[in-house]
Write a protein that holds these residues in place. Sequence first.
Motif, PDB file in Angstrom:
ATOM      1  N   ASN A 166      14.498  -4.666  10.483  1.00 21.34           N
ATOM      2  CA  ASN A 166      13.552  -5.781  10.541  1.00 21.34           C
ATOM      3  C   ASN A 166      12.133  -5.231  10.545  1.00 21.34           C
ATOM      4  O   ASN A 166      11.825  -4.278  11.261  1.00 21.34           O
ATOM      5  CB  ASN A 166      13.782  -6.624  11.796  1.00 21.34           C
ATOM      6  N   LEU A 167      11.282  -5.814   9.708  1.00 24.48           N
ATOM      7  CA  LEU A 167       9.874  -5.422   9.649  1.00 24.48           C
ATOM      8  C   LEU A 167       9.046  -6.690   9.560  1.00 24.48           C
ATOM      9  O   LEU A 167       9.149  -7.454   8.603  1.00 24.48           O
ATOM     10  CB  LEU A 167       9.625  -4.527   8.433  1.00 24.48           C
ATOM     11  N   ASP A 168       8.233  -6.944  10.582  1.00 21.14           N
ATOM     12  CA  ASP A 168       7.446  -8.171  10.664  1.00 21.14           C
ATOM     13  C   ASP A 168       5.960  -7.835  10.544  1.00 21.14           C
ATOM     14  O   ASP A 168       5.377  -7.213  11.433  1.00 21.14           O
ATOM     15  CB  ASP A 168       7.725  -8.875  11.996  1.00 21.14           C
ATOM     16  N   THR A 169       5.359  -8.259   9.455  1.00 22.23           N
ATOM     17  CA  THR A 169       3.944  -7.970   9.210  1.00 22.23           C
ATOM     18  C   THR A 169       3.067  -9.229   9.261  1.00 22.23           C
ATOM     19  O   THR A 169       1.872  -9.159   8.973  1.00 22.23           O
ATOM     20  CB  THR A 169       3.773  -7.309   7.828  1.00 22.23           C
ATOM     21  N   LYS A 170       3.662 -10.363   9.634  1.00 11.12           N
ATOM     22  CA  LYS A 170       2.949 -11.637   9.548  1.00 11.12           C
ATOM     23  C   LYS A 170       1.687 -11.654  10.404  1.00 11.12           C
ATOM     24  O   LYS A 170       0.605 -12.036   9.927  1.00 11.12           O
ATOM     25  CB  LYS A 170       3.878 -12.785   9.960  1.00 11.12           C
ATOM     26  N   ASP A 171       1.793 -11.241  11.660  1.00  8.76           N
ATOM     27  CA  ASP A 171       0.621 -11.275  12.539  1.00  8.76           C
ATOM     28  C   ASP A 171      -0.476 -10.347  12.026  1.00  8.76           C
ATOM     29  O   ASP A 171      -1.672 -10.681  12.104  1.00  8.76           O
ATOM     30  CB  ASP A 171       1.016 -10.873  13.956  1.00  8.76           C
ATOM     31  N   ALA A 172      -0.075  -9.207  11.495  1.00  8.47           N
ATOM     32  CA  ALA A 172      -1.075  -8.257  10.979  1.00  8.47           C
ATOM     33  C   ALA A 172      -1.793  -8.822   9.758  1.00  8.47           C
ATOM     34  O   ALA A 172      -3.002  -8.624   9.587  1.00  8.47           O
ATOM     35  CB  ALA A 172      -0.399  -6.939  10.642  1.00  8.47           C
ATOM     36  N   ARG A 173      -1.072  -9.532   8.918  1.00 10.72           N
ATOM     37  CA  ARG A 173      -1.679 -10.072   7.698  1.00 10.72           C
ATOM     38  C   ARG A 173      -2.802 -11.069   8.000  1.00 10.72           C
ATOM     39  O   ARG A 173      -3.755 -11.203   7.223  1.00 10.72           O
ATOM     40  CB  ARG A 173      -0.611 -10.751   6.837  1.00 10.72           C
ATOM     41  N   PHE A 174      -2.701 -11.786   9.122  1.00 11.91           N
ATOM     42  CA  PHE A 174      -3.697 -12.790   9.464  1.00 11.91           C
ATOM     43  C   PHE A 174      -4.705 -12.298  10.493  1.00 11.91           C
ATOM     44  O   PHE A 174      -5.493 -13.083  11.010  1.00 11.91           O
ATOM     45  CB  PHE A 174      -2.994 -14.053   9.972  1.00 11.91           C
ATOM     46  N   ALA A 175      -4.688 -11.000  10.785  1.00  9.38           N
ATOM     47  CA  ALA A 175      -5.644 -10.439  11.737  1.00  9.38           C
ATOM     48  C   ALA A 175      -7.034 -10.352  11.095  1.00  9.38           C
ATOM     49  O   ALA A 175      -7.166 -10.322   9.867  1.00  9.38           O
ATOM     50  CB  ALA A 175      -5.174  -9.055  12.174  1.00  9.38           C
ATOM     51  N   PRO A 176      -8.080 -10.325  11.899  1.00  6.34           N
ATOM     52  CA  PRO A 176      -9.452 -10.274  11.365  1.00  6.34           C
ATOM     53  C   PRO A 176      -9.668  -9.067  10.448  1.00  6.34           C
ATOM     54  O   PRO A 176      -9.286  -7.946  10.788  1.00  6.34           O
ATOM     55  CB  PRO A 176     -10.315 -10.169  12.630  1.00  6.34           C
ATOM     56  N   GLY A 177     -10.295  -9.337   9.308  1.00  8.81           N
ATOM     57  CA  GLY A 177     -10.677  -8.268   8.395  1.00  8.81           C
ATOM     58  C   GLY A 177      -9.579  -7.707   7.527  1.00  8.81           C
ATOM     59  O   GLY A 177      -9.841  -6.860   6.668  1.00  8.81           O
ATOM     60  N   VAL A 178      -8.355  -8.173   7.696  1.00  8.68           N
ATOM     61  CA  VAL A 178      -7.234  -7.592   6.954  1.00  8.68           C
ATOM     62  C   VAL A 178      -7.194  -8.156   5.530  1.00  8.68           C
ATOM     63  O   VAL A 178      -7.296  -9.363   5.321  1.00  8.68           O
ATOM     64  CB  VAL A 178      -5.898  -7.849   7.683  1.00  8.68           C
ATOM     65  N   ILE A 179      -7.030  -7.257   4.574  1.00 11.13           N
ATOM     66  CA  ILE A 179      -6.903  -7.653   3.163  1.00 11.13           C
ATOM     67  C   ILE A 179      -5.439  -7.920   2.831  1.00 11.13           C
ATOM     68  O   ILE A 179      -5.091  -8.955   2.258  1.00 11.13           O
ATOM     69  CB  ILE A 179      -7.445  -6.540   2.237  1.00 11.13           C
ATOM     70  N   THR A 180      -4.588  -6.980   3.189  1.00  7.47           N
ATOM     71  CA  THR A 180      -3.150  -7.127   2.932  1.00  7.47           C
ATOM     72  C   THR A 180      -2.386  -6.092   3.752  1.00  7.47           C
ATOM     73  O   THR A 180      -2.976  -5.155   4.306  1.00  7.47           O
ATOM     74  CB  THR A 180      -2.833  -6.962   1.428  1.00  7.47           C
ATOM     75  N   VAL A 181      -1.079  -6.279   3.805  1.00  9.94           N
ATOM     76  CA  VAL A 181      -0.167  -5.298   4.395  1.00  9.94           C
ATOM     77  C   VAL A 181       0.920  -5.019   3.364  1.00  9.94           C
ATOM     78  O   VAL A 181       1.551  -5.958   2.853  1.00  9.94           O
ATOM     79  CB  VAL A 181       0.463  -5.802   5.712  1.00  9.94           C
ATOM     80  N   LEU A 182       1.124  -3.751   3.041  1.00 13.28           N
ATOM     81  CA  LEU A 182       2.090  -3.359   2.022  1.00 13.28           C
ATOM     82  C   LEU A 182       3.260  -2.620   2.663  1.00 13.28           C
ATOM     83  O   LEU A 182       3.081  -1.894   3.651  1.00 13.28           O
ATOM     84  CB  LEU A 182       1.421  -2.475   0.966  1.00 13.28           C
ATOM     85  N   THR A 183       4.445  -2.788   2.077  1.00 15.57           N
ATOM     86  CA  THR A 183       5.663  -2.215   2.644  1.00 15.57           C
ATOM     87  C   THR A 183       6.414  -1.417   1.584  1.00 15.57           C
ATOM     88  O   THR A 183       6.051  -1.386   0.405  1.00 15.57           O
ATOM     89  CB  THR A 183       6.581  -3.324   3.185  1.00 15.57           C
ATOM     90  N   GLY A 184       7.512  -0.817   2.025  1.00 18.26           N
ATOM     91  CA  GLY A 184       8.365  -0.079   1.116  1.00 18.26           C
ATOM     92  C   GLY A 184       8.964  -0.941   0.025  1.00 18.26           C
ATOM     93  O   GLY A 184       9.193  -0.471  -1.104  1.00 18.26           O
ATOM     94  N   ASN A 185       9.242  -2.208   0.343  1.00 16.73           N
ATOM     95  CA  ASN A 185       9.746  -3.129  -0.683  1.00 16.73           C
ATOM     96  C   ASN A 185       8.714  -3.325  -1.791  1.00 16.73           C
ATOM     97  O   ASN A 185       9.061  -3.343  -2.982  1.00 16.73           O
ATOM     98  CB  ASN A 185      10.099  -4.484  -0.058  1.00 16.73           C
ATOM     99  N   ASP A 186       7.448  -3.471  -1.408  1.00 19.68           N
ATOM    100  CA  ASP A 186       6.386  -3.618  -2.403  1.00 19.68           C
ATOM    101  C   ASP A 186       6.318  -2.379  -3.299  1.00 19.68           C
ATOM    102  O   ASP A 186       6.165  -2.489  -4.519  1.00 19.68           O
ATOM    103  CB  ASP A 186       5.031  -3.832  -1.717  1.00 19.68           C
ATOM    104  N   TYR A 187       6.432  -1.231  -2.676  1.00 17.11           N
ATOM    105  CA  TYR A 187       6.343   0.038  -3.423  1.00 17.11           C
ATOM    106  C   TYR A 187       7.484   0.144  -4.437  1.00 17.11           C
ATOM    107  O   TYR A 187       7.266   0.446  -5.617  1.00 17.11           O
ATOM    108  CB  TYR A 187       6.383   1.198  -2.427  1.00 17.11           C
ATOM    109  N   ARG A 188       8.701  -0.126  -3.979  1.00 17.88           N
ATOM    110  CA  ARG A 188       9.856  -0.037  -4.891  1.00 17.88           C
ATOM    111  C   ARG A 188       9.773  -1.107  -5.982  1.00 17.88           C
ATOM    112  O   ARG A 188      10.134  -0.841  -7.135  1.00 17.88           O
ATOM    113  CB  ARG A 188      11.156  -0.198  -4.108  1.00 17.88           C
ATOM    114  N   ASN A 189       9.327  -2.293  -5.603  1.00 18.96           N
ATOM    115  CA  ASN A 189       9.231  -3.375  -6.593  1.00 18.96           C
ATOM    116  C   ASN A 189       8.229  -3.067  -7.708  1.00 18.96           C
ATOM    117  O   ASN A 189       8.339  -3.597  -8.810  1.00 18.96           O
ATOM    118  CB  ASN A 189       8.848  -4.695  -5.916  1.00 18.96           C
ATOM    119  N   ASP A 190       7.268  -2.211  -7.399  1.00 16.53           N
ATOM    120  CA  ASP A 190       6.310  -1.789  -8.418  1.00 16.53           C
ATOM    121  C   ASP A 190       6.834  -0.621  -9.256  1.00 16.53           C
ATOM    122  O   ASP A 190       6.091  -0.063 -10.079  1.00 16.53           O
ATOM    123  CB  ASP A 190       4.974  -1.411  -7.771  1.00 16.53           C
TER     124      ASP A 190
END
Length: 775
Positions: A52-76
């Motif tokens: 389980n990997l939960d990035t939701k809170d980090a994505r909406f934190a102040p100043g954050v542009i995005t959060v990238l994961t291993g799934n994003d890397y493989r999907n690219d």
Amino acid sequence: MESENNIGKPIPRKEDAKFLQGNGLYTDDIREPGQVFAVAVRSSHAAGRLVNLDTKDARFAPGVITVLTGNDYRNDGLGPLLCTSLPPKFVQNKPNLGEFFPISKDRVNCVGDIVAIVIANTQRDARDAAELVSYEIEEIPPVVSIDDALQNTSHVVPGTTNLAFLSELGDRKALNKVFNSATQIIKKSIKVPRIVACAMEPRAVHADYSTRDNRIKLTTSTQSPHRLKQALALLFKRFESDFQVVAPDVGGGFGSKGNLSPEEVLMCWVALKLQRPVSWCPFRSESFISDFHGRDMQGKARLAINDNLKVIGADFDIVYNMGFAVGPSGGVSPLLCSRMVQGVYDIPVVCSRVRGVLSNLRPTTSYRGAGRPEATYLIEAAMDHAARTLGVDTVDFRRQHLISAEKMPYQTKLFDCYDSGNFPKTLSIAEREFDEVKLDQSCFVAGKNNRLLGRGVSNYVEVCGVFSERMEIAIDATGNVRITAGTLAHGQGHETVFAQMVSDWLSMPLEDIYLVQGDTDQVHFGRGTWGSRSISIGGSALKNATDALLQRATRLAAFYLNVPDNDIRYDSGHFSATRTNDKLSIQEVARMSYSRPDTPMDIGLGLEGVGYFNASPQNYPSGCHMVELEINPDTGQVKILKYVCVDDVGRIINPLLLDGQIQGGFSQALGEVFSEEAIYDLNGQLLTSSFMDYGIPKAIHVPRILTLFNNSLTETNPLGAKGGAEVGIVGGVSALMLALRDALDPLGISEIPMPATPARLWSLINESKSAHKSV
């Protein structure tokens, strides 16, 4: 004609003023409009499934542009880092190299594995948001040590063994025959700890993507920009021309920055994905768990002895802990150790076997010396132990087995052919000079007040100058000389030594010569700096480039002076026509080559030369290091009383810089022997993850050493130079360890752990005293 005005002189470094005045430019100094910052979220577990990997809170934190994961890397469509350091001819099994993805998708393999990347407008915002990323890992029992890996009760790569590779050298059948005929067989084992390089500048990465020309620019603290450019092109499935890799000022490397790292891949990916410049720079504690490590080796030696107390055969079994995968340069140290373990000794039959095993630790890479300090320590410890077992003098025993100068070139029983060197003479010089060195009056009085006195001797030979190199030289219309180097200085002083060489070859002032390096858009190709190759290989390529420039300049001078080419002579910076006595300076020829409209096009415009050199064969520095030390049995503290090294590094270009390299290597030997170790617990947690716990030497710990030379010019390159940057650590580790062995011998202590910290030495001494009392 060459002059001898600058080569061999101890000229201070030209580049130092910039650094002393604070005008250096390092990767993390770079700031650009629209720049964002990356922070890695790393696994706190050594092995397990990422459920389980939960990035939701980090994505909406102040100043954050995005959060990238291993799934994003493989999907690219991006893949793992690849090992490029295990030539098939050296490997006898089907390699099991593990998978080294820059960011984990569903499995973590060591503490420090990246599970997510947080991108924000400021580094503080990124760090705060990274704390909000949560993950759940289903733990798997980790493999931590070499012993764990060899037991194979838990596997780093599911469904396989932990054996990554196997390499064997030598004639095993002949060795078995020799051992069957031996009068005695003497065995010795060593362990060398895992090391963190701790370069002064942490690894830092800055990447930017240009939408205008569809290129990625990577600025990074690396030792080899073109190597990174090639690796990135393969990984991203793009042309090399789509990448520009720049190494600005680099604050040390020691091998840890020699190849592509996960963060360099990830920052290029982020820059391409966001089309914005992005930077990553770790805190030092993050470096400890994310940098490539070094060493982590165990070795066993068996020596076959005959009736005349001669070593007639040697067998070496070596195992390296590779971490969870064999990294890009992971194979270098094991293979070099296996090749060089015969050392300086004329032994009739020698075999070596080296294995790399996988574990749930950080992957390893070359660390200063890369296998040669381990090889030297293993053979020297074995020879020292054999002499003590046989009841003969440890130095005389080794002297009797040294390869004589008359046998050069000498083909070892493993792989290499030593081209030059006089090992017996080097040892004799070291003995004579060592006896003449007086002890510092501030030292303890040797042998008194219960101090334990020990003397250590290390004879070594190492191999340097791997692969080929390309260098360019050009003189512009104003007479300034530009060296465009395929090598890369990160503390070595290339701006000075290359200028010394060219100054002599062209008879031009040092101040008129400057160096360009580290930018793949300016340097057509180069292999960087590692393995003590820059002078012998890069310098030889520069010599060939200078010769090419002079050949071109000779043709131009002949044309401008209206005489045949063979009528031109070059001396003291001037071309002269022997028939007419007309002269042109090389600066005048350069200016005319750009300005004269009648310059023949078969010669070309401008004045430049390109040179290449291939290290085939390589070169073999050697030497003898001697040390005297004493141990305070009440505290375990060690004091170095005197240290003498006599090295053979061929032609010396700048003795001042060479002395600094030897002193630096010796300082790292001190750390490796007395204080440095990456210690992991049974759960794969790094316990020494800051300078509070990891003991690199301080200036007060480093004594003065006497550096001397018994040089023999090698014929493997036109300069006659051998590598000199690593001799301090190659000879230093075993000399220091064997001095400890000598000091503790009266107490019956023969097995000394490395690093030999004061606490460990104190415990050994007190355990020995207790054992003697109980008897």
